[in-house]
Design a protein around this motif. Structure first.
Motif, PDB file in Angstrom:
ATOM      1  N   ILE A 179       2.004  40.984  13.025  1.00 14.09           N
ATOM      2  CA  ILE A 179       0.792  40.516  13.703  1.00 14.09           C
ATOM      3  C   ILE A 179       0.859  40.898  15.180  1.00 14.09           C
ATOM      4  CG2 ILE A 179      -0.566  38.491  14.359  1.00 14.09           C
ATOM      5  CD1 ILE A 179       0.646  37.110  11.854  1.00 14.09           C
ATOM      6  N   VAL A 180      -0.230  41.475  15.669  1.00 11.53           N
ATOM      7  CA  VAL A 180      -0.372  41.715  17.104  1.00 11.53           C
ATOM      8  C   VAL A 180      -1.468  40.787  17.618  1.00 11.53           C
ATOM      9  CG1 VAL A 180      -0.833  43.379  18.929  1.00 11.53           C
ATOM     10  CG2 VAL A 180       0.323  44.123  16.831  1.00 11.53           C
ATOM     11  N   ASP A 181      -1.089  39.861  18.481  1.00  6.51           N
ATOM     12  CA  ASP A 181      -2.014  38.885  19.049  1.00  6.51           C
ATOM     13  C   ASP A 181      -2.579  39.453  20.347  1.00  6.51           C
ATOM     14  OD1 ASP A 181      -3.336  36.736  20.108  1.00  6.51           O
ATOM     15  OD2 ASP A 181      -1.567  35.476  20.369  1.00  6.51           O
ATOM     16  N   LEU A 182      -3.903  39.678  20.374  1.00  6.70           N
ATOM     17  CA  LEU A 182      -4.568  40.226  21.548  1.00  6.70           C
ATOM     18  C   LEU A 182      -5.219  39.150  22.406  1.00  6.70           C
ATOM     19  CD1 LEU A 182      -6.245  43.261  19.775  1.00  6.70           C
ATOM     20  CD2 LEU A 182      -4.195  43.305  21.218  1.00  6.70           C
ATOM     21  N   GLY A 183      -5.065  37.900  22.028  1.00  7.54           N
ATOM     22  CA  GLY A 183      -5.688  36.800  22.766  1.00  7.54           C
ATOM     23  C   GLY A 183      -7.028  36.431  22.176  1.00  7.54           C
ATOM     24  N   ASP A 184      -7.978  37.371  22.164  1.00  4.74           N
ATOM     25  CA  ASP A 184      -9.290  37.098  21.589  1.00  4.74           C
ATOM     26  C   ASP A 184      -9.467  37.741  20.217  1.00  4.74           C
ATOM     27  OD1 ASP A 184      -9.314  39.692  22.413  1.00  4.74           O
ATOM     28  OD2 ASP A 184     -11.147  39.564  23.604  1.00  4.74           O
ATOM     29  N   ALA A 185      -8.419  38.365  19.710  1.00  5.40           N
ATOM     30  CA  ALA A 185      -8.454  38.986  18.383  1.00  5.40           C
ATOM     31  C   ALA A 185      -7.025  39.152  17.890  1.00  5.40           C
ATOM     32  CB  ALA A 185      -9.171  40.330  18.415  1.00  5.40           C
ATOM     33  N   GLU A 186      -6.904  39.486  16.597  1.00  3.43           N
ATOM     34  CA  GLU A 186      -5.586  39.609  15.984  1.00  3.43           C
ATOM     35  C   GLU A 186      -5.584  40.813  15.053  1.00  3.43           C
ATOM     36  OE1 GLU A 186      -3.206  36.061  14.450  1.00  3.43           O
ATOM     37  OE2 GLU A 186      -3.914  36.964  12.583  1.00  3.43           O
ATOM     38  N   VAL A 187      -4.521  41.606  15.140  1.00  3.81           N
ATOM     39  CA  VAL A 187      -4.326  42.748  14.257  1.00  3.81           C
ATOM     40  C   VAL A 187      -3.191  42.405  13.302  1.00  3.81           C
ATOM     41  CG1 VAL A 187      -3.699  45.190  14.115  1.00  3.81           C
ATOM     42  CG2 VAL A 187      -5.107  44.363  16.025  1.00  3.81           C
ATOM     43  N   ARG A 188      -3.442  42.563  11.997  1.00  6.70           N
ATOM     44  CA  ARG A 188      -2.441  42.198  10.989  1.00  6.70           C
ATOM     45  C   ARG A 188      -2.187  43.399  10.083  1.00  6.70           C
ATOM     46  NH1 ARG A 188      -0.797  37.184   8.381  1.00  6.70           N
ATOM     47  NH2 ARG A 188      -2.028  36.125   9.972  1.00  6.70           N
ATOM     48  N   VAL A 189      -0.898  43.738   9.903  1.00  8.79           N
ATOM     49  CA  VAL A 189      -0.538  44.876   9.063  1.00  8.79           C
ATOM     50  C   VAL A 189       0.699  44.520   8.236  1.00  8.79           C
ATOM     51  CG1 VAL A 189      -1.392  46.462  10.814  1.00  8.79           C
ATOM     52  CG2 VAL A 189       1.035  45.956  10.734  1.00  8.79           C
ATOM     53  N   ILE A 190       0.956  45.333   7.236  1.00  8.78           N
ATOM     54  CA  ILE A 190       2.204  45.235   6.470  1.00  8.78           C
ATOM     55  C   ILE A 190       3.152  46.342   6.897  1.00  8.78           C
ATOM     56  CG2 ILE A 190       3.225  45.399   4.168  1.00  8.78           C
ATOM     57  CD1 ILE A 190       0.731  44.068   3.063  1.00  8.78           C
ATOM     58  N   GLY A 191       2.634  47.552   6.991  1.00 12.79           N
ATOM     59  CA  GLY A 191       3.423  48.676   7.449  1.00 12.79           C
ATOM     60  C   GLY A 191       2.501  49.836   7.755  1.00 12.79           C
TER      61      GLY A 191
END
Length: 345
Positions: A179-191
């Motif tokens: 998970i990459v937390d951008l503050g106002d959004a979130e990016v979620r990946v497995i690989g």
């Protein structure tokens, strides 16, 4: 109720809850059950983590106060023996909690840079790039002036992106989402592999391999695949297929390169200034909209300026502090469009 009012009320409620958790934890520092409950609340939402950090900062900023519990009994805050301080006025824990809310409402210096429990900081200075390898096999390449907070656990992998730009190459692990937390959004990946540039008013996501899911504070969610990009800002999530040229341009920095493809001089100067201690300044509004293309090293700003001088009617003056002022050369004002030429390396 408008969406803006609802969001403001939610932020206020989160700040109030964060202040309450800080006060409760301070009152019972040895209670593991309370600590676990607080951690669960913090982990439930990225906004909780930020609000908790704000409240903790405000609490820690005033170590020399005397607190009164709800029954009225006073307790003295610890102070160094060699530096006694005058007795501070008695205030209640409720008042301190309200003070925390006020502090978080106006903001505190560097709140986004605070490390939360379990986080490790990674950062680059202006003009610097670095590669961070994680224990799970993932790697993060940081571009200039970038700050990240990284936390890995048995259940998840998380990076809080505070500022700057980074290229993520994430090792596949279906059991632990990344998970990459951008503050106002979130990016979620497995690989997968993707580039994120966090600007002041928006974030640009470029996926080079695999698939990522993006969700924002408004509840919107999209999927972005290899060769696609998305622009992330409040209320806006849109997927685009920009073509190979733009993908290459957005990731060229990892090879130490700035690619310009019909950028205005204003835009090109802004790119070079990301790597310079002293800025290049477009001091003449007549030249800012001229268009330039070319390929330069990230530290070849002087070569870039020479290309401008040879391709356009532009003069450059280096000031005493090392900055460079660009102006139109003496004579007629340069033409704005079409561009009179293309500068190359």
């Amino acid at each position: 109720m408008s969406s803006g009012t609802k969001a403001a009320n939610e932020r206020k409620a989160i700040r109030a809850a964060a202040a309450a958790w800080v006060v409760r934890l301070d009152a019972a520092p040895g209670d593991p059950s309370l600590r676990d409950d607080a951690d669960r609340w913090i982990d439930a939402d990225p906004r909780h983590a930020v609000a908790f950090a704000e409240a903790q900062l405000a609490w820690d900023a005033a170590p020399h106060i005397r607190l009164r519990d709800e029954e009225g009994q006073a307790e003295e805050a610890t102070a160094p023996e060699e530096a006694p301080v005058p007795a501070a006025p008695l205030i209640s824990r409720r008042a301190v909690g309200l003070g925390l809310l006020a502090a978080s409402a106006v903001g505190a210096v560097g709140l986004g840079r605070l490390l939360l429990p379990g986080e490790e900081r990674r950062a680059t200075t202006r003009g610097e790039q670095s590669l961070t390898r994680l224990a799970d096999g993932s790697s993060i390449r940081l571009n200039t002036a970038t700050t990240l907070a990284i936390s890995l656990s048995g259940a998840r992998r998380k990076v809080r992106m505070i500022e700057g730009e980074a290229l993520f190459d994430v090792a596949r692990d279906p059991r632990r989402p990344f998970i990459v937390d951008l503050g106002d959004a979130e990016v979620r990946v497995i690989g997968t592999s993707f580039n994120i540039r966090k600007r002041a008013d928006r974030t640009e996501l470029t996926v080079t391999r695999g698939l990522v899911a993006v969700s924002d504070a408004e509840g919107q969610s999209i999927r972005v695949g290899a060769g696609e990009t998305t622009l992330i800002r409040p209320g806006v999530l849109a997927v685009a297929d920009p073509g190979e040229a733009l993908i290459r341009q957005r990731t060229a920095w990892q090879d130490g390169v700035i690619e310009l493809n019909d950028e205005t001089i204003e835009e090109a100067v802004a790119e070079f200034n990301r790597y310079r201690d002293q800025p290049i300044v477009v001091a003449d509004p007549r030249i800012g909209s001229l268009v330039i293309s070319g390929r330069f090293g990230i530290h070849e700003s002087r070569e870039f300026v020479e290309a401008l001088k040879s391709s356009f009617a532009i003069a450059a003056v280096t000031t005493a502090n090392g900055s460079i002022a660009l102006t139109g050369a003496e004579g007629p004002a340069p033409r704005i469009a079409p561009a009179p030429g293309r500068a190359t390396e």
